[in-house]
Design a protein around this motif. Sequence first.
Motif, PDB file in Angstrom:
ATOM      1  N   ALA A 191      -0.204  -3.056   6.295  1.00 23.54           N
ATOM      2  CA  ALA A 191       0.043  -4.476   6.055  1.00 23.54           C
ATOM      3  C   ALA A 191      -1.132  -5.322   6.531  1.00 23.54           C
ATOM      4  O   ALA A 191      -1.536  -6.281   5.861  1.00 23.54           O
ATOM      5  CB  ALA A 191       1.328  -4.900   6.759  1.00 23.54           C
ATOM      6  N   LEU A 192      -1.688  -4.963   7.684  1.00 19.91           N
ATOM      7  CA  LEU A 192      -2.841  -5.711   8.201  1.00 19.91           C
ATOM      8  C   LEU A 192      -4.042  -5.581   7.276  1.00 19.91           C
ATOM      9  O   LEU A 192      -4.733  -6.559   6.986  1.00 19.91           O
ATOM     10  CB  LEU A 192      -3.188  -5.219   9.605  1.00 19.91           C
ATOM     11  CG  LEU A 192      -2.191  -5.581  10.708  1.00 19.91           C
ATOM     12  CD1 LEU A 192      -2.585  -4.895  12.016  1.00 19.91           C
ATOM     13  CD2 LEU A 192      -2.111  -7.086  10.904  1.00 19.91           C
ATOM     14  N   LEU A 193      -4.304  -4.363   6.803  1.00 20.71           N
ATOM     15  CA  LEU A 193      -5.433  -4.152   5.903  1.00 20.71           C
ATOM     16  C   LEU A 193      -5.236  -4.905   4.593  1.00 20.71           C
ATOM     17  O   LEU A 193      -6.176  -5.483   4.040  1.00 20.71           O
ATOM     18  CB  LEU A 193      -5.623  -2.660   5.643  1.00 20.71           C
ATOM     19  CG  LEU A 193      -6.093  -1.831   6.845  1.00 20.71           C
ATOM     20  CD1 LEU A 193      -6.089  -0.347   6.487  1.00 20.71           C
ATOM     21  CD2 LEU A 193      -7.481  -2.268   7.293  1.00 20.71           C
ATOM     22  N   ALA A 194      -3.996  -4.893   4.104  1.00 19.89           N
ATOM     23  CA  ALA A 194      -3.709  -5.617   2.863  1.00 19.89           C
ATOM     24  C   ALA A 194      -3.923  -7.112   3.055  1.00 19.89           C
ATOM     25  O   ALA A 194      -4.453  -7.810   2.184  1.00 19.89           O
ATOM     26  CB  ALA A 194      -2.280  -5.334   2.404  1.00 19.89           C
ATOM     27  N   ALA A 214       7.719   5.942  15.682  1.00 15.73           N
ATOM     28  CA  ALA A 214       6.876   4.804  16.039  1.00 15.73           C
ATOM     29  C   ALA A 214       5.490   4.927  15.399  1.00 15.73           C
ATOM     30  O   ALA A 214       4.914   3.933  14.929  1.00 15.73           O
ATOM     31  CB  ALA A 214       6.757   4.696  17.557  1.00 15.73           C
ATOM     32  N   ALA A 215       4.947   6.148  15.369  1.00 10.02           N
ATOM     33  CA  ALA A 215       3.629   6.350  14.757  1.00 10.02           C
ATOM     34  C   ALA A 215       3.670   6.060  13.258  1.00 10.02           C
ATOM     35  O   ALA A 215       2.744   5.452  12.700  1.00 10.02           O
ATOM     36  CB  ALA A 215       3.160   7.783  15.013  1.00 10.02           C
ATOM     37  N   ARG A 238       0.878  -1.183   0.000  1.00 14.23           N
ATOM     38  CA  ARG A 238       0.000   0.000   0.000  1.00 14.23           C
ATOM     39  C   ARG A 238       0.914   1.231   0.000  1.00 14.23           C
ATOM     40  O   ARG A 238       1.593   1.505   1.001  1.00 14.23           O
ATOM     41  CB  ARG A 238      -0.922  -0.010   1.215  1.00 14.23           C
ATOM     42  CG  ARG A 238      -1.856  -1.235   1.231  1.00 14.23           C
ATOM     43  CD  ARG A 238      -2.616  -1.330   2.532  1.00 14.23           C
ATOM     44  NE  ARG A 238      -3.585  -0.259   2.680  1.00 14.23           N
ATOM     45  CZ  ARG A 238      -4.860  -0.320   2.284  1.00 14.23           C
ATOM     46  NH1 ARG A 238      -5.301  -1.426   1.692  1.00 14.23           N
ATOM     47  NH2 ARG A 238      -5.677   0.683   2.472  1.00 14.23           N
ATOM     48  N   PRO A 239       0.980   1.983  -1.094  1.00 12.21           N
ATOM     49  CA  PRO A 239       2.025   3.000  -1.264  1.00 12.21           C
ATOM     50  C   PRO A 239       2.102   4.034  -0.147  1.00 12.21           C
ATOM     51  O   PRO A 239       3.204   4.359   0.332  1.00 12.21           O
ATOM     52  CB  PRO A 239       1.663   3.655  -2.602  1.00 12.21           C
ATOM     53  CG  PRO A 239       0.908   2.604  -3.339  1.00 12.21           C
ATOM     54  CD  PRO A 239       0.143   1.854  -2.302  1.00 12.21           C
ATOM     55  N   MET A 240       0.980   4.571   0.278  1.00  9.15           N
ATOM     56  CA  MET A 240       1.030   5.617   1.310  1.00  9.15           C
ATOM     57  C   MET A 240       1.522   5.064   2.641  1.00  9.15           C
ATOM     58  O   MET A 240       2.330   5.693   3.335  1.00  9.15           O
ATOM     59  CB  MET A 240      -0.338   6.267   1.466  1.00  9.15           C
ATOM     60  CG  MET A 240      -0.761   7.097   0.271  1.00  9.15           C
ATOM     61  SD  MET A 240      -2.322   7.960   0.554  1.00  9.15           S
ATOM     62  CE  MET A 240      -2.612   8.654  -1.068  1.00  9.15           C
ATOM     63  N   ALA A 241       1.039   3.876   2.994  1.00 14.20           N
ATOM     64  CA  ALA A 241       1.488   3.256   4.235  1.00 14.20           C
ATOM     65  C   ALA A 241       2.976   2.916   4.164  1.00 14.20           C
ATOM     66  O   ALA A 241       3.728   3.136   5.131  1.00 14.20           O
ATOM     67  CB  ALA A 241       0.671   2.006   4.533  1.00 14.20           C
ATOM     68  N   MET A 279       2.476   1.974   8.741  1.00 18.00           N
ATOM     69  CA  MET A 279       2.861   0.949   7.779  1.00 18.00           C
ATOM     70  C   MET A 279       2.332  -0.418   8.206  1.00 18.00           C
ATOM     71  O   MET A 279       1.832  -1.186   7.371  1.00 18.00           O
ATOM     72  CB  MET A 279       4.386   0.894   7.629  1.00 18.00           C
ATOM     73  CG  MET A 279       4.840  -0.159   6.606  1.00 18.00           C
ATOM     74  SD  MET A 279       6.593  -0.073   6.167  1.00 18.00           S
ATOM     75  CE  MET A 279       7.332  -0.670   7.678  1.00 18.00           C
ATOM     76  N   ARG A 280       2.422  -0.734   9.483  1.00 17.71           N
ATOM     77  CA  ARG A 280       1.931  -2.029   9.949  1.00 17.71           C
ATOM     78  C   ARG A 280       0.414  -2.134   9.766  1.00 17.71           C
ATOM     79  O   ARG A 280      -0.111  -3.192   9.421  1.00 17.71           O
ATOM     80  CB  ARG A 280       2.311  -2.245  11.415  1.00 17.71           C
ATOM     81  CG  ARG A 280       3.810  -2.299  11.673  1.00 17.71           C
ATOM     82  CD  ARG A 280       4.488  -3.394  10.892  1.00 17.71           C
ATOM     83  NE  ARG A 280       4.031  -4.709  11.342  1.00 17.71           N
ATOM     84  CZ  ARG A 280       3.892  -5.762  10.565  1.00 17.71           C
ATOM     85  NH1 ARG A 280       4.132  -5.646   9.264  1.00 17.71           N
ATOM     86  NH2 ARG A 280       3.498  -6.920  11.044  1.00 17.71           N
TER      87      ARG A 280
END
Length: 516
Positions: free
Chosen positions: A506-509, A496-497, A129-132, A502-503
């Motif tokens: 990854a979960l949404l993907a 950290a935020a 996901r590019p933005m993440a 990004m994490r």
Amino acid sequence: MVPRAAPAGRRRPHRVTLSSRQALALAALAGVVHTASFAPLNAYWLQPLAVAALVLLLRTATPGQAFVRGWAFGSAWLASGLWWLYISMHDFGGLPAPLAAAAVGLLALALSLYLAAAMAAWARWRSGRPMADAAGLAGLWLLAELARAQFLTGFPWIASGYAHADGLLAALAPWGGVYAMGALATLLAALLVLGRGASANACRLLAMGLLAGLMALPQHFTEPAGELTVSLLQPAVPQDLKFDPERLGANMQALQQQLHAASGALVVTPESVLPIPRDLLDEGYWAGLTAPFRQGDRAALIGTFVGNERDGFVNAMVGVQPGASPDYEYGKRHLLPFGEYIPPGFRWFVDLMRIPLGDQASGHHGASFAVAGQRVRPLICYEDLFGEDFADAVVGPQAATLLVNASNLAWFGRWMVQDQHLQFSRLRALEFQRPLVRATNTGATAVIDHRGVVTQRLPAWQEGTLDATVQGRRGDTPYARWLAAWGLWPLWGLAAALLGAMRMGALLAGRRRVAP
């Protein structure tokens, strides 16, 4: 099954496949280009382009490949930006050339491990996901730079944000400081090259929105606090003659003449302009050197060493002014590894070099030096890279109105290092919106206003005195306030935020892939 033919008039995109060696070479080349974005070239626009090139090399890389390519990028960046350390170790420290070159290379390799680990983590955690992914890359880049700036006393030379002392991203300096600027530049670079089709367009719109928001931020936080005339001395004593017993007497007499001839209300010498510790000087010489500042209306900050053999010698600026007893003393606290203090286990290496007073004691800072209605905060050499160390001195009702840096860069030759250090000083002025004046042995002796603009500068490697009128400033920038209160911890939280974003991507993907 017969493969479907591509529609008439359309061709499949041709994907270039690089070998491991080619990718490694391109990563190293991008690291060298990254160095070109800093002074003296000041091509700040190259910095995000170099990072974008690295992102392209990492976009489909495994974590192992990303580690090696990130390491190559960082090592080339730091080796090409710190090569002048070779001069101090070989020309003045007496190390054999191969050993001095190897030491610079090993330092670059070691400091680049932070970036290598960060790039490996990005390759492991990216979601597609590019933005993440762009947010995660910025967070990991920020973590790598904070680690290099703080672990093992820190060595943040040419941190990426310094390239943007000029340009649009300088607007972030009074809000987030140099490391936030580097993180934003990384975010923008990633948004430029991640994504395809509609997602790529969305990333570019986000990048433009971030820049527009940055330009809308308020920029004025300080106000004039009176003027002070300064005289900044540049003795231009070659480093190989600074401690030469046959030239020592002549150098010290020349210093006395230059110091006495200066006309500013505050006269500033470079660091260690007196190579003999103050308490070991002939009493008559010190009395004569400081006599014009014991009466009248002038003050001086003189670079020397204080202390003794038992407790250690401290690199210090001694302030002398009428009616003040004892003299003001500021001792350098953030010491340069291998040049001013010996890290555990490296005594053997430092003993190979002939560096006078190479194992110094850490000093103290106390209050600012009050001169003609101004409060002056001294900084010695590369201490001005560590804004978190003196942020408390530029906030509150008794805050310093002027920053003074005293340096001796003659150890490092004629190329690059002087312009780099001047660039870093400019960013401190931007972050705190304080003027910063620099008195150096061979350059860059200069006056920087509260906007980070160099208003006056002496030619390098020429003896001279720079006379200027400086406008002190009072008031607190947002960056100064939170840095004084919490140090760099808010930036660790920001990193950290960004990693959390990004994490989450990854979960949404992952959920989308397993949805029925």
